[in-house]
Motif scaffolding. Structure first.
Motif, mmCIF file in Angstrom:
data_model
loop_
_atom_site.group_PDB
_atom_site.id
_atom_site.type_symbol
_atom_site.label_atom_id
_atom_site.label_comp_id
_atom_site.label_asym_id
_atom_site.label_seq_id
_atom_site.Cartn_x
_atom_site.Cartn_y
_atom_site.Cartn_z
ATOM 1 N N ASN A 56 0.865 -1.170 0.000
ATOM 2 C CA ASN A 56 0.000 0.000 0.000
ATOM 3 C C ASN A 56 0.910 1.231 0.000
ATOM 4 O OD1 ASN A 56 -1.685 2.164 0.682
ATOM 5 N ND2 ASN A 56 -2.970 0.908 2.004
ATOM 6 N N ALA A 57 0.763 2.089 -0.998
ATOM 7 C CA ALA A 57 1.637 3.254 -1.156
ATOM 8 C C ALA A 57 1.510 4.266 -0.018
ATOM 9 C CB ALA A 57 1.357 3.932 -2.498
ATOM 10 N N ARG A 58 0.484 4.140 0.808
ATOM 11 C CA ARG A 58 0.343 5.051 1.961
ATOM 12 C C ARG A 58 1.394 4.785 3.032
ATOM 13 N NH1 ARG A 58 -4.544 4.647 4.980
ATOM 14 N NH2 ARG A 58 -3.769 6.539 5.946
ATOM 15 N N TYR A 59 2.049 3.633 2.964
ATOM 16 C CA TYR A 59 3.020 3.237 3.982
ATOM 17 C C TYR A 59 4.362 2.918 3.329
ATOM 18 C CZ TYR A 59 -1.308 2.505 6.582
ATOM 19 O OH TYR A 59 -2.532 2.674 7.167
ATOM 20 N N LEU A 60 5.443 3.273 3.999
ATOM 21 C CA LEU A 60 6.767 2.916 3.515
ATOM 22 C C LEU A 60 6.937 1.399 3.582
ATOM 23 C CD1 LEU A 60 9.595 3.948 2.620
ATOM 24 C CD2 LEU A 60 10.247 3.856 5.027
ATOM 25 N N ASP A 61 7.607 0.832 2.606
ATOM 26 C CA ASP A 61 7.939 -0.585 2.611
ATOM 27 C C ASP A 61 9.249 -0.756 3.377
ATOM 28 O OD1 ASP A 61 8.604 -3.220 2.102
ATOM 29 O OD2 ASP A 61 8.634 -3.006 -0.071
ATOM 30 N N PHE A 62 9.206 -1.434 4.493
ATOM 31 C CA PHE A 62 10.373 -1.608 5.358
ATOM 32 C C PHE A 62 11.140 -2.899 5.053
ATOM 33 C CE2 PHE A 62 7.751 1.424 7.558
ATOM 34 C CZ PHE A 62 8.663 2.307 8.122
ATOM 35 N N SER A 63 10.833 -3.560 3.947
ATOM 36 C CA SER A 63 11.477 -4.834 3.623
ATOM 37 C C SER A 63 12.992 -4.742 3.630
ATOM 38 C CB SER A 63 10.997 -5.353 2.264
ATOM 39 O OG SER A 63 9.632 -5.662 2.322
ATOM 40 N N GLY A 64 13.554 -3.691 3.093
ATOM 41 C CA GLY A 64 14.999 -3.531 3.065
ATOM 42 C C GLY A 64 15.566 -2.813 4.274
ATOM 43 N N LEU A 65 14.720 -2.539 5.245
ATOM 44 C CA LEU A 65 15.124 -1.785 6.436
ATOM 45 C C LEU A 65 14.898 -2.582 7.712
ATOM 46 C CD1 LEU A 65 13.452 1.565 5.327
ATOM 47 C CD2 LEU A 65 15.890 1.018 5.221
ATOM 48 N N GLY A 66 15.062 -3.874 7.646
ATOM 49 C CA GLY A 66 14.866 -4.714 8.824
ATOM 50 C C GLY A 66 13.645 -5.604 8.734
ATOM 51 N N GLY A 67 12.779 -5.362 7.767
ATOM 52 C CA GLY A 67 11.612 -6.211 7.588
ATOM 53 C C GLY A 67 10.317 -5.422 7.606
ATOM 54 N N ASP A 68 9.320 -5.927 6.888
ATOM 55 C CA ASP A 68 8.037 -5.249 6.747
ATOM 56 C C ASP A 68 6.907 -5.975 7.466
ATOM 57 O OD1 ASP A 68 6.813 -2.906 5.451
ATOM 58 O OD2 ASP A 68 5.643 -4.376 4.319
ATOM 59 N N CYS A 69 7.228 -7.013 8.241
ATOM 60 C CA CYS A 69 6.170 -7.847 8.824
ATOM 61 C C CYS A 69 5.280 -7.089 9.802
ATOM 62 C CB CYS A 69 6.761 -9.099 9.467
ATOM 63 S SG CYS A 69 7.848 -8.796 10.873
ATOM 64 N N ALA A 70 5.866 -6.372 10.754
ATOM 65 C CA ALA A 70 5.051 -5.667 11.752
ATOM 66 C C ALA A 70 4.293 -4.504 11.114
ATOM 67 C CB ALA A 70 5.913 -5.189 12.906
ATOM 68 N N ASN A 71 4.904 -3.851 10.140
ATOM 69 C CA ASN A 71 4.229 -2.786 9.406
ATOM 70 C C ASN A 71 2.975 -3.336 8.728
ATOM 71 O OD1 ASN A 71 3.835 -0.259 8.033
ATOM 72 N ND2 ASN A 71 4.957 -1.062 6.279
ATOM 73 N N PHE A 72 3.105 -4.488 8.083
ATOM 74 C CA PHE A 72 1.966 -5.126 7.419
ATOM 75 C C PHE A 72 0.896 -5.532 8.428
ATOM 76 C CE2 PHE A 72 0.082 -9.208 5.877
ATOM 77 C CZ PHE A 72 -0.708 -8.681 4.861
ATOM 78 N N VAL A 73 1.283 -6.180 9.502
ATOM 79 C CA VAL A 73 0.312 -6.591 10.524
ATOM 80 C C VAL A 73 -0.364 -5.360 11.129
ATOM 81 C CG1 VAL A 73 0.045 -7.652 12.804
ATOM 82 C CG2 VAL A 73 1.364 -8.817 11.028
ATOM 83 N N SER A 74 0.399 -4.304 11.381
ATOM 84 C CA SER A 74 -0.189 -3.073 11.916
ATOM 85 C C SER A 74 -1.226 -2.508 10.958
ATOM 86 C CB SER A 74 0.902 -2.040 12.200
ATOM 87 O OG SER A 74 1.672 -2.413 13.314
ATOM 88 N N GLN A 75 -0.932 -2.509 9.674
ATOM 89 C CA GLN A 75 -1.899 -2.033 8.686
ATOM 90 C C GLN A 75 -3.172 -2.874 8.732
ATOM 91 O OE1 GLN A 75 -0.161 -1.549 4.694
ATOM 92 N NE2 GLN A 75 1.823 -1.298 5.702
#
Length: 162
Positions: free
Chosen positions: A20-39
């Motif tokens: 979702n473009a509203r959120y930064l993709d943290f995949s290359g910054l330690g992981g995007d798992c919690a960001n995705f679950v939070s969304q």
């Protein structure tokens, strides 16, 4: 205020293999798992907790709580939150429902991954996650030996102190 488990799962299905473009993709910054679950949690509850340091919110990549993007901190927030936003408690796997959250880690006690429960069939939990993107991935296929299930009990509204 209620937690709409179906909306959380619908969001997970829509974005499991996308961003979702509203959120930064943290995949290359330690992981995007919690960001995705939070969304997903936000999609199911519609309420953030803007409390500095201990809250759970995302306004932008540079204005967000640590609990929005860290599995360890998201677990701590959900299981101790007494204010606005989602809250829950750790339970046994047999109490799982869609929209609950699984946290994973290693025997050192550090939680390194989170995923949303999207189906419970025959006693087996199926998850959606980011970083290693997944939809309907069986929980028992993850290699982390420690798994903690947090049942989302509800969402409290934010009440301004003005």
């Amino acid at each position: 205020m209620g937690y709409d488990r179906q909306k959380a799962v619908q969001y997970a299905r829509r974005w499991a293999f996308g961003r979702n473009a509203r959120y930064l993709d943290f995949s290359g910054l330690g992981g995007d798992c919690a960001n995705f679950v939070s969304q997903c949690l936000y999609a199911g509850g519609g309420e953030m907790n803007p409390t500095p340091v201990d809250g759970w919110y995302y306004r932008s990549a540079g204005d967000r709580s640590a609990s929005w993007t860290s599995a360890r901190r998201l677990y701590a927030f959900l299981t101790s939150n007494r204010g606005a936003g989602p809250y829950g408690q750790e339970v046994e796997d047999d109490l799982a429902d869609i929209g609950d959250v699984v946290f994973m880690g290693y025997r050192n006690g550090i939680l390194t991954h989170s995923a949303l429960v999207v189906a419970v069939e025959g006693g087996r939990l199926y998850l959606a996650a980011h970083t290693d993107d997944a939809w309907m991935r069986p929980m028992d296929t993850y290699s982390q030996p420690v798994k903690r299930l947090v049942k989302i009990l509800g969402v409290r509204p934010f009440v301004s102190e003005l």
